[in-house]
Structure formats: structure tokens, C-alpha cells
Design an enzyme around this catalytic site. Structure first.
Site, PDB file in Angstrom:
ATOM      1  N   HIS A  13       0.857  -1.196   0.000  1.00  0.00           N
ATOM      2  CA  HIS A  13       0.000   0.000   0.000  1.00  0.00           C
ATOM      3  C   HIS A  13       0.888   1.239   0.000  1.00  0.00           C
ATOM      4  CE1 HIS A  13      -4.174  -1.588   1.337  1.00  0.00           C
ATOM      5  NE2 HIS A  13      -3.556  -2.432   0.537  1.00  0.00           N
ATOM      6  N   TYR A  50      -9.456   5.970   6.439  1.00  0.00           N
ATOM      7  CA  TYR A  50      -9.664   6.444   7.817  1.00  0.00           C
ATOM      8  C   TYR A  50     -10.664   7.589   7.734  1.00  0.00           C
ATOM      9  CZ  TYR A  50      -5.485   3.919   9.408  1.00  0.00           C
ATOM     10  OH  TYR A  50      -4.570   2.951   9.738  1.00  0.00           O
ATOM     11  N   PRO A 108      -5.321   0.976  18.247  1.00  0.00           N
ATOM     12  CA  PRO A 108      -4.962   0.434  16.927  1.00  0.00           C
ATOM     13  C   PRO A 108      -4.979   1.457  15.785  1.00  0.00           C
ATOM     14  CG  PRO A 108      -7.142  -0.318  17.591  1.00  0.00           C
ATOM     15  CD  PRO A 108      -6.581   0.420  18.750  1.00  0.00           C
ATOM     16  N   LYS A 135       0.186   0.341  14.970  1.00  0.00           N
ATOM     17  CA  LYS A 135       1.550   0.274  15.513  1.00  0.00           C
ATOM     18  C   LYS A 135       1.801  -0.882  16.489  1.00  0.00           C
ATOM     19  CE  LYS A 135       3.442   3.539  13.353  1.00  0.00           C
ATOM     20  NZ  LYS A 135       3.308   2.806  12.092  1.00  0.00           N
ATOM     21  N   TYR A 190       3.679   6.751   9.896  1.00  0.00           N
ATOM     22  CA  TYR A 190       2.791   5.639   9.529  1.00  0.00           C
ATOM     23  C   TYR A 190       3.587   4.465   8.955  1.00  0.00           C
ATOM     24  CZ  TYR A 190      -1.454   3.216   8.262  1.00  0.00           C
ATOM     25  OH  TYR A 190      -2.451   2.275   8.183  1.00  0.00           O
TER      26      TYR A 190
HETATM   27  C1  LIG Z   1      -8.481  -7.073  19.527  1.00  0.00           C
HETATM   28  C2  LIG Z   1      -7.143  -6.564  19.061  1.00  0.00           C
HETATM   29  C3  LIG Z   1      -7.013  -5.935  17.821  1.00  0.00           C
HETATM   30  C4  LIG Z   1      -5.771  -5.471  17.384  1.00  0.00           C
HETATM   31  N1  LIG Z   1      -5.666  -4.848  16.156  1.00  0.00           N
HETATM   32  C5  LIG Z   1      -4.461  -4.381  15.769  1.00  0.00           C
HETATM   33  C6  LIG Z   1      -4.297  -3.719  14.545  1.00  0.00           C
HETATM   34  O1  LIG Z   1      -5.237  -3.556  13.774  1.00  0.00           O
HETATM   35  N2  LIG Z   1      -3.046  -3.259  14.210  1.00  0.00           N
HETATM   36  C7  LIG Z   1      -1.955  -3.447  15.039  1.00  0.00           C
HETATM   37  O2  LIG Z   1      -0.827  -3.058  14.710  1.00  0.00           O
HETATM   38  N3  LIG Z   1      -2.091  -4.066  16.201  1.00  0.00           N
HETATM   39  C8  LIG Z   1      -3.305  -4.531  16.585  1.00  0.00           C
HETATM   40  N4  LIG Z   1      -3.422  -5.163  17.761  1.00  0.00           N
HETATM   41  C9  LIG Z   1      -2.221  -5.322  18.537  1.00  0.00           C
HETATM   42  C10 LIG Z   1      -1.375  -6.508  18.040  1.00  0.00           C
HETATM   43  O3  LIG Z   1      -2.219  -7.581  17.738  1.00  0.00           O
HETATM   44  C11 LIG Z   1      -0.401  -6.828  19.152  1.00  0.00           C
HETATM   45  O4  LIG Z   1       0.438  -5.712  19.317  1.00  0.00           O
HETATM   46  C12 LIG Z   1       0.426  -8.085  18.888  1.00  0.00           C
HETATM   47  O5  LIG Z   1      -0.381  -9.226  18.957  1.00  0.00           O
HETATM   48  C13 LIG Z   1       1.547  -8.183  19.917  1.00  0.00           C
HETATM   49  O6  LIG Z   1       2.154  -9.432  19.828  1.00  0.00           O
HETATM   50  P1  LIG Z   1       2.765 -10.109  21.129  1.00  0.00           P
HETATM   51  O7  LIG Z   1       3.342 -11.394  20.657  1.00  0.00           O
HETATM   52  O8  LIG Z   1       3.631  -9.134  21.824  1.00  0.00           O
HETATM   53  O9  LIG Z   1       1.525 -10.350  22.106  1.00  0.00           O
HETATM   54  P2  LIG Z   1       0.291 -11.331  21.916  1.00  0.00           P
HETATM   55  O10 LIG Z   1      -0.127 -11.408  20.511  1.00  0.00           O
HETATM   56  O11 LIG Z   1      -0.714 -10.925  22.941  1.00  0.00           O
HETATM   57  O12 LIG Z   1       0.863 -12.762  22.297  1.00  0.00           O
HETATM   58  C14 LIG Z   1       1.158 -13.115  23.630  1.00  0.00           C
HETATM   59  C15 LIG Z   1       1.062 -14.620  23.759  1.00  0.00           C
HETATM   60  O13 LIG Z   1       1.416 -14.984  25.096  1.00  0.00           O
HETATM   61  C16 LIG Z   1       0.519 -15.980  25.543  1.00  0.00           C
HETATM   62  N5  LIG Z   1       0.484 -15.919  27.011  1.00  0.00           N
HETATM   63  C17 LIG Z   1      -0.144 -15.021  27.789  1.00  0.00           C
HETATM   64  N6  LIG Z   1       0.058 -15.286  29.086  1.00  0.00           N
HETATM   65  C18 LIG Z   1       0.845 -16.391  29.126  1.00  0.00           C
HETATM   66  C19 LIG Z   1       1.382 -17.153  30.185  1.00  0.00           C
HETATM   67  N7  LIG Z   1       1.146 -16.837  31.466  1.00  0.00           N
HETATM   68  N8  LIG Z   1       2.130 -18.227  29.887  1.00  0.00           N
HETATM   69  C20 LIG Z   1       2.385 -18.558  28.586  1.00  0.00           C
HETATM   70  N9  LIG Z   1       1.874 -17.868  27.538  1.00  0.00           N
HETATM   71  C21 LIG Z   1       1.125 -16.800  27.811  1.00  0.00           C
HETATM   72  C22 LIG Z   1      -0.797 -15.630  24.883  1.00  0.00           C
HETATM   73  O14 LIG Z   1      -1.677 -16.754  24.807  1.00  0.00           O
HETATM   74  C23 LIG Z   1      -0.341 -15.151  23.515  1.00  0.00           C
HETATM   75  O15 LIG Z   1      -0.307 -16.178  22.568  1.00  0.00           O
HETATM   76  C24 LIG Z   1      -4.650  -5.634  18.220  1.00  0.00           C
HETATM   77  C25 LIG Z   1      -4.761  -6.250  19.465  1.00  0.00           C
HETATM   78  C26 LIG Z   1      -6.006  -6.712  19.896  1.00  0.00           C
HETATM   79  C27 LIG Z   1      -6.112  -7.360  21.265  1.00  0.00           C
END
Ligand SMILES: Cc1cc2nc3c(=O)[nH]c(=O)nc-3n(C[C@H](O)[C@H](O)[C@H](O)COP(=O)(O)OP(=O)(O)OC[C@H]3O[C@@H](n4cnc5c(N)ncnc54)[C@H](O)[C@@H]3O)c2cc1C
Length: 401
Positions: free
Chosen positions: A84, A212, A304, A308, A396
Site C-alpha cells: 500500500h 480512515y 490500533p 503500531k 505511519y
Molecule cells: C483485539 C485486538 C485488535 C488489534 N488490532 C491491531 C491492529 O489492527 N493493528 C496493530 O498493529 N495491532 C493490533 N493489535 C495489537 C497486536 O495484535 C499486538 O500488538 C500483537 O499481537 C503483539 O504481539 P505479542 O506477541 O507481543 O503479544 P500477543 O499477541 O498478545 O501474544 C502473547 C502470547 O502470550 C501468551 N500468554 C499469555 N500469558 C501467558 C502465560 N502466562 N504463559 C504462557 N503464555 C502466555 C498468549 O496466549 C499469547 O499467545 C490488536 C490487538 C487486539 C487485542
């Protein structure tokens, strides 16, 4: 690969880096470490299918794409992702296109978090990487000496994972951040007084690029995953429930908030997912305590609006992976010592951008007429001013690591 000694007393394992959480942060870190010959074990609380069922981010910065290339996990992204070069911003009856390519020389890639996570799982499995799913009662021990460990329960059996370092990649609700003593942890938070009601539908996107939109009725976003899968959001009240919204009511409200030409072209259909996400800005400092490093949502959350969340998780992985690689290659602790400061410096800039864009595009319940005039003035400035557009485009597409 972590060595496992199993007995009726429990599971004992040893690895270089224990990674708590098998979301995108934990998997990407694990795969990059593997490419550098550094062993890790991932402990994930849920099943692989559960993690892949979470519909989340979809806009990837070039920095994350480069990391996926380095991890050897970008083939499908390059084949199926969409470049994009810009986005449409609309307010009231006015809309303009923000050109990323012209302002920054780069683009973003639309590729769903679900697909990216699937690619990382596949790569870890192909490399015989160790991931334990369905682990319970994860607890972190002995962070302040050279021999930390993680205890857990897997399939009803008590486990212990000895390691050199622990990466807390367990998201906002994980255990890692809470393991850091409150006396050293400082948390900053802003909760927004609204949420996003989102639907996923098997319909063609209304536009080639994201839209947006802000209007008197609130914010709306037209996004997509591919040519036949669309993701749409509307600002809603925090207390709202997806059950209150029929698909028809959602489409009607979306049409009222986006430019008329797009509302007329919008192809609607049944939703295959419908949920409400709260909007929150959150940062914890520092991101390192002893041998524990926080990464991704475990340390910070953004609303969101600026896309980021996943991208900032990726920049953390970049700094941590570089620091650990340097440590294992040379013995130098400089990279890991600098991790928290470097990661936080970029995190706060992503927080600023996400807060600014969220503040600009939403209607706030306590907003005065003056506040609204300020939003419109800022949007008109952005519409007409090249420097303002360049600044927004640079943020962005992602600031450099
Ligand atoms: C509903 C929603 C919509 C989103 N939409 C966007 C978007 O449009 N654009 C964007 O950039 N970001 C978005 N985000 C944010 C983005 O998805 C996150 O920033 C991203 O998932 C971060 O990745 P992570 O691996 O750090 O955390 P997570 O994806 O949360 O992964 C953490 C993992 O740790 C595991 N875990 C938790 N506790 C424990 C434990 N005690 N023991 C072992 N494992 C554990 C969980 O099951 C999970 O699999 C959104 C987030 C949500 C919740």
C-alpha cells in the site's frame, strides 16, 4: 534444541533463552535466534489453533517485513501480501490521499497477523523448534542471578526450564511484567472513553487502500486482509456489546461515516467475526529486570488507529535479538544492557503517533465545540501542508530502528 530430561518427578529442560508466549513476538524472536544458532524454548498458554484464531493486526511496516525476511519467513508474505503506497483520510465531506511512497519512498504491506503467525509457527516446526502449548502456572525465578529458570505445568506434569535469559513475550495479561517488582516498575496508561466494533466479512474491500474516516457520528476504518476479505471498524461506546449490532445495523452505520462515493460502492455481506476492542495507551518502564526482557504487548499497548501494535512488538524483537546475538557471539553485554533504553525510545514515539492520530479522528464524549474545531483545523492543515503530510507518512510507514 532444549534438552529434555523427563522423569516421573517432572520435566527438566535447559536452553539459552526461555520465551514466554507464542504470539508474534515470541515466535519471531525464537526464529531469529535459531537463525543465529541460539537455542530457545517457547512456552505458550493456549493451543496453536487458538492463537491463530485471534483476528488482530494487518498493516506491516517495512522494518517488520525485513525481520521476517531475515527469519526466512517472508515468502508467502511477498506472494500474498499487498503493498500500500498511501491511504485515504476523510473528514465530513472532504477527503484526501496521504501518499506514503511520495513522502517517504516506502510503503506498508497488508498481510494479516494470523497469516504471519502461521508462517512463523510453520518455520519453527520445520526447524524442529521447541514450543510447548497449553502450559499452565508459568512462574519466573532467580532473575537476579546468572541462572534464572521458569517453572510451569504441562499436561499435568510439573516442568522446569533452566536458561540464561528469559524473554517475556506474553502479552498485556501475561505473567512476565508482573514478575518485575513494583518498586522498579513504573506504568503509564491512558484509557480512551470508547471502543472499536470490528467485523470481518468475505466481501471485496471498498477501496484498494485503507480509508480512515471521521464524522459527527464518530470514527470509521475500512481495512482489508485480501481481495475477498475485508475488515471494517466503527467507533462505539465502551459499554456496547457486539450482540447489540446486527450486520445490517453495522453496515448502515459504517455507510453514514465514510465518503458517499464509497458508501454507495460498499459490498456488504454476513460477518464472519464481530468483536469490540477497547482502546488503550500503556507503557511500562524499564523493559528489563535482571535476566528478564519484556517484549511487545507485555510492555506496551497502543490504540490500533496508527497500526503500531504489532510493528512496535517487532522493533523490540529487533533490539533484543541483536543484543542477544552480540552476547553469544562476543560475550559483550552492551546490546542487552542498552535494550530497554533503545526499545523504549522507539516505543514512546509510536505511542505519540497512535495517541495523536486517535485524538484527531475520534469524537470524545466530553468534547467541546472548541476541541472539535481544533480537530478540523488540524485535518485541514494536514490536507494542505506538505510538511505535515511528510511527518504523518514517516510515522505511519514506521520510524527507523
Ligand atoms: C483485539 C485486538 C485488535 C488489534 N488490532 C491491531 C491492529 O489492527 N493493528 C496493530 O498493529 N495491532 C493490533 N493489535 C495489537 C497486536 O495484535 C499486538 O500488538 C500483537 O499481537 C503483539 O504481539 P505479542 O506477541 O507481543 O503479544 P500477543 O499477541 O498478545 O501474544 C502473547 C502470547 O502470550 C501468551 N500468554 C499469555 N500469558 C501467558 C502465560 N502466562 N504463559 C504462557 N503464555 C502466555 C498468549 O496466549 C499469547 O499467545 C490488536 C490487538 C487486539 C487485542
Amino acid at each position: 534444541m532444549g534438552q529434555i530430561r523427563s522423569s516421573y518427578l517432572g520435566i527438566c529442560m535447559r536452553t539459552n533463552v526461555a520465551i514466554i508466549g507464542g504470539g508474534p513476538s515470541g515466535l519471531l524472536l525464537s526464529q531469529l535466534l535459531h537463525k543465529s544458532g541460539i537455542d530457545s524454548v517457547v512456552l505458550e498458554r493456549k493451543t496453536r489453533d487458538y492463537v491463530l484464531g485471534r483476528i488482530r493486526a494487518g498493516v506491516l511496516e517495512q522494518g517488520l517485513v525485513s525481520l521476517l525476511e531475515e527469519a526466512g519467513c517472508a515468502d508467502r508474505l511477498h506472494a500474498e501480501g499487498f503493498l500500500h503506497d498511501g491511504t485515504l483520510i476523510s473528514y465530513g465531506d472532504t477527503s484526501f490521499r496521504l501518499d506514503f511512497a511520495e513522502n517517504t519512498g516506502t510503503s506498508v504491506v497488508v498481510y494479516g497477523q494470523t497469516e504471519l503467525t502461521r508462517d512463523l509457527y510453520d518455520a519453527r516446526e520445520k526447524a524442529d523448534g521447541k514450543i510447548l502449548y497449553n502450559v499452565e502456572d508459568v512462574a519466573i525465578h532467580d532473575l537476579e542471578n546468572d541462572a534464572p529458570c521458569v517453572s510451569f505445568v504441562h499436561d499435568g506434569v510439573q516442568g522446569k526450564l533452566d536458561c540464561d535469559f528469559i524473554a517475556g513475550c506474553d502479552g498485556f495479561h501475561g505473567v512476565s511484567r508482573k514478575t518485575m517488582p513494583e518498586s522498579v516498575r513504573k506504568e503509564y496508561e491512558k484509557v480512551y472513553p470508547f471502543g472499536w466494533l470490528g467485523i470481518l466479512s468475505e466481501t471485496p474491500p471498498v477501496n484498494d487502500e485503507l480509508i480512515y474516516a471521521t464524522s459527527d457520528r464518530g470514527f470509521a476504518l475500512c481495512s482489508m486482509r485480501n481481495e475477498t476479505l475485508s475488515r471494517y471498524y466503527i467507533q462505539c461506546e465502551m459499554s456496547d456489546d457486539p450482540g447489540n449490532w446486527s450486520d445490517e445495523a453495522f453496515w448502515d452505520e459504517l455507510k453514514r461515516r465514510i465518503p458517499e462515493t464509497f458508501a454507495e460502492q460498499l459490498v456488504t455481506g454476513p460477518s464472519i467475526e464481530k468483536s469490540i476492542a477497547p482502546l488503550r495507551s500503556f507503557v511500562t518502564e524499564p523493559m528489563r529486570w535482571g535476566r528478564l526482557f519484556l517484549c511487545g504487548d507485555a510492555a506496551h499497548i497502543v490504540p490500533p488507529t496508527g497500526a503500531k501494535g504489532l510493528n512496535t512488538a517487532a522493533s523490540d524483537v529487533h533490539y533484543l535479538y541483536r543484543g542477544l546475538t552480540e552476547y553469544y557471539a562476543t560475550g559483550s553485554e552492551k546490546g542487552i544492557d542498552d535494550y530497554s533504553e533503545k526499545a523504549l525510545s522507539r516505543v514512546w514515539k509510536a505511542e505519540r503517533f497512535s495517541w495523536w492520530f486517535s485524538s484527531l479522528m475520534h469524537r470524545f464524549p466530553d468534547q467541546s465545540e472548541f476541541d472539535h474545531k481544533m480537530q478540523i483545523a488540524e485535518l485541514e492543515f494536514l490536507n494542505s501542508n506538505r510538511a505535515a503530510q511528510k511527518s504523518m507518512a514517516e510515522n505511519y510507514v514506521g520510524l527507523p530502528y
